[in-house]
Scaffold this motif. Structure first.
Motif, PDB file in Angstrom:
ATOM      1  N   ASN A   4      26.755  26.169  40.047  1.00 45.31           N
ATOM      2  CA  ASN A   4      27.517  24.897  39.289  1.00 45.31           C
ATOM      3  C   ASN A   4      27.616  25.343  37.705  1.00 45.31           C
ATOM      4  O   ASN A   4      28.571  25.160  37.067  1.00 45.31           O
ATOM      5  CB  ASN A   4      26.812  23.616  39.457  1.00 45.31           C
ATOM      6  CG  ASN A   4      27.207  23.263  40.777  1.00 45.31           C
ATOM      7  OD1 ASN A   4      28.218  23.224  41.495  1.00 45.31           O
ATOM      8  ND2 ASN A   4      26.173  22.576  41.361  1.00 45.31           N
ATOM      9  N   SER A   5      26.362  25.907  37.271  1.00 46.22           N
ATOM     10  CA  SER A   5      26.191  26.259  35.751  1.00 46.22           C
ATOM     11  C   SER A   5      26.938  27.542  35.497  1.00 46.22           C
ATOM     12  O   SER A   5      26.913  28.509  35.984  1.00 46.22           O
ATOM     13  CB  SER A   5      24.733  26.482  35.570  1.00 46.22           C
ATOM     14  OG  SER A   5      24.513  27.194  34.410  1.00 46.22           O
ATOM     15  N   LEU A   6      28.183  27.163  34.503  1.00 49.43           N
ATOM     16  CA  LEU A   6      28.750  28.381  33.913  1.00 49.43           C
ATOM     17  C   LEU A   6      28.129  29.362  33.236  1.00 49.43           C
ATOM     18  O   LEU A   6      28.154  30.664  33.441  1.00 49.43           O
ATOM     19  CB  LEU A   6      29.888  27.739  33.167  1.00 49.43           C
ATOM     20  CG  LEU A   6      30.992  28.918  32.632  1.00 49.43           C
ATOM     21  CD1 LEU A   6      31.816  29.357  33.737  1.00 49.43           C
ATOM     22  CD2 LEU A   6      32.001  28.031  31.676  1.00 49.43           C
ATOM     23  N   GLY A   7      26.888  28.794  32.649  1.00 49.67           N
ATOM     24  CA  GLY A   7      26.163  29.948  32.136  1.00 49.67           C
ATOM     25  C   GLY A   7      25.404  31.004  32.902  1.00 49.67           C
ATOM     26  O   GLY A   7      25.390  31.991  32.897  1.00 49.67           O
ATOM     27  N   PHE A   8      24.708  30.310  33.907  1.00 46.87           N
ATOM     28  CA  PHE A   8      23.992  31.028  34.995  1.00 46.87           C
ATOM     29  C   PHE A   8      24.919  31.694  35.693  1.00 46.87           C
ATOM     30  O   PHE A   8      24.748  32.965  36.523  1.00 46.87           O
ATOM     31  CB  PHE A   8      22.984  30.214  35.822  1.00 46.87           C
ATOM     32  CG  PHE A   8      21.715  29.753  35.024  1.00 46.87           C
ATOM     33  CD1 PHE A   8      20.968  31.043  34.882  1.00 46.87           C
ATOM     34  CD2 PHE A   8      21.421  28.630  34.584  1.00 46.87           C
ATOM     35  CE1 PHE A   8      19.754  30.693  34.076  1.00 46.87           C
ATOM     36  CE2 PHE A   8      20.030  28.530  33.949  1.00 46.87           C
ATOM     37  CZ  PHE A   8      19.438  29.663  33.643  1.00 46.87           C
ATOM     38  N   ARG A   9      26.416  31.114  36.052  1.00 48.43           N
ATOM     39  CA  ARG A   9      27.220  31.946  37.143  1.00 48.43           C
ATOM     40  C   ARG A   9      27.459  33.211  36.372  1.00 48.43           C
ATOM     41  O   ARG A   9      27.649  34.355  36.888  1.00 48.43           O
ATOM     42  CB  ARG A   9      28.410  30.992  37.144  1.00 48.43           C
ATOM     43  CG  ARG A   9      29.358  31.585  38.180  1.00 48.43           C
ATOM     44  CD  ARG A   9      30.658  30.723  38.124  1.00 48.43           C
ATOM     45  NE  ARG A   9      30.601  29.370  38.241  1.00 48.43           N
ATOM     46  CZ  ARG A   9      31.346  28.524  37.859  1.00 48.43           C
ATOM     47  NH1 ARG A   9      32.542  28.888  37.333  1.00 48.43           N
ATOM     48  NH2 ARG A   9      31.073  27.269  37.773  1.00 48.43           N
TER      49      ARG A   9
END
Length: 264
Positions: A4-9
């Protein structure tokens, strides 16, 4: 795998491009970078569940199970979070809990005060001069780090970035004044629409001159054209002065990225 997290993606996107392994479990992902075992955020757990609903001991046991020889502990939290208050148990156990701002742009514009004195260009990380210039700049922005170990770490990082650049997944860029690199950053993508910035740095002696904003605009244009990206992703410290630079060229706050770490 759904992240879900764009940063971690985008973190995992870059790690996968560099050869890191990502293993799925019921309530977390285990991320391993055997080529860079000292990189904490290449060897961490990305927690799917809200970690505040489970004891710190539970997550520490999971980390030790996955990384039995590691001296650090690092946990990412999937999903957009509002801050660090929910992770008081980690903080009480001695962990650093950091909330960064994930910023995005689908289009950019020139900064209000562009710097026209510098030369802006793509670096060749296979060239020792360009490589060392990039490392020297990052060292100048890490005055409190132990120099020998940190330079070794940055060298390993640049080796990975050079491999990505060689395969056409992005590039490293620099702004030069009188032949000296005074601002720099990387931008990389797996070709599926997202491009992630890496290590935006300006030399302490060259700040406040519009260099970073001009270079971010230059590199963003490269990302939206040469890389074919539809969304540019930048992760920043919400209290760091540079965040206004990113906003000045069109980046907007999108979500919060929570990272939890314990140093050796």
């Amino acid at each position: 795998m759904l992240i879900n997290s764009l940063g971690f993606r985008t973190d995992l996107m870059l790690l996968a491009l560099q050869g890191s392994a990502i293993e799925e479990h019921d309530d977390y992902l285990a991320v391993r970078s055997p080529h860079n075992p000292d990189f904490w955020w290449g060897n961490f757990l990305l927690l799917r569940a809200d970690p505040s609903s489970t004891s710190v001991l539970h997550w520490e046991e999971a980390f030790t199970r996955e990384f039995p020889t590691a001296s650090h502990r690092a946990f990412g939290v999937d999903g957009a979070r509002g801050g660090t208050a929910a992770f008081a148990e980690f903080a009480a156990a001695g962990y650093d809990v950091e909330a960064s701002v994930v910023m995005t742009a689908t289009a950019v514009h020139a900064p209000p005060h562009p710097n026209r004195d510098a030369t802006y260009r793509r670096l060749d990380l296979a060239d020792p001069l360009d490589r060392e210039a990039a490392i020297d700049l990052r060292m100048a922005n890490a005055p409190t780090r132990e120099p020998t170990g940190h330079r070794r770490f940055l060298g390993e990082s640049m080796t990975s970035m050079a491999a990505l650049q060689e395969k056409g997944a992005g590039s490293w860029f620099g702004a030069f004044l009188d032949g000296r690199m005074v601002s720099g950053m990387g931008l990389f993508s797996d070709g599926h629409g997202l491009a992630r910035f890496q290590s935006v740095d300006t030399h302490p002696e060259a700040r406040g001159r519009g260099l970073a904003g001009t270079l971010v605009h230059y590199v963003s244009t490269y990302g939206l054209t040469a890389l074919g990206a539809t969304t540019l992703v930048m992760v920043a410290d919400p209290d760091y002065h540079a965040i206004r630079i990113y906003r000045s060229v069109g980046f907007e706050n999108t979500e919060t990225q929570v990272a939890i770490e314990l140093a050796p």
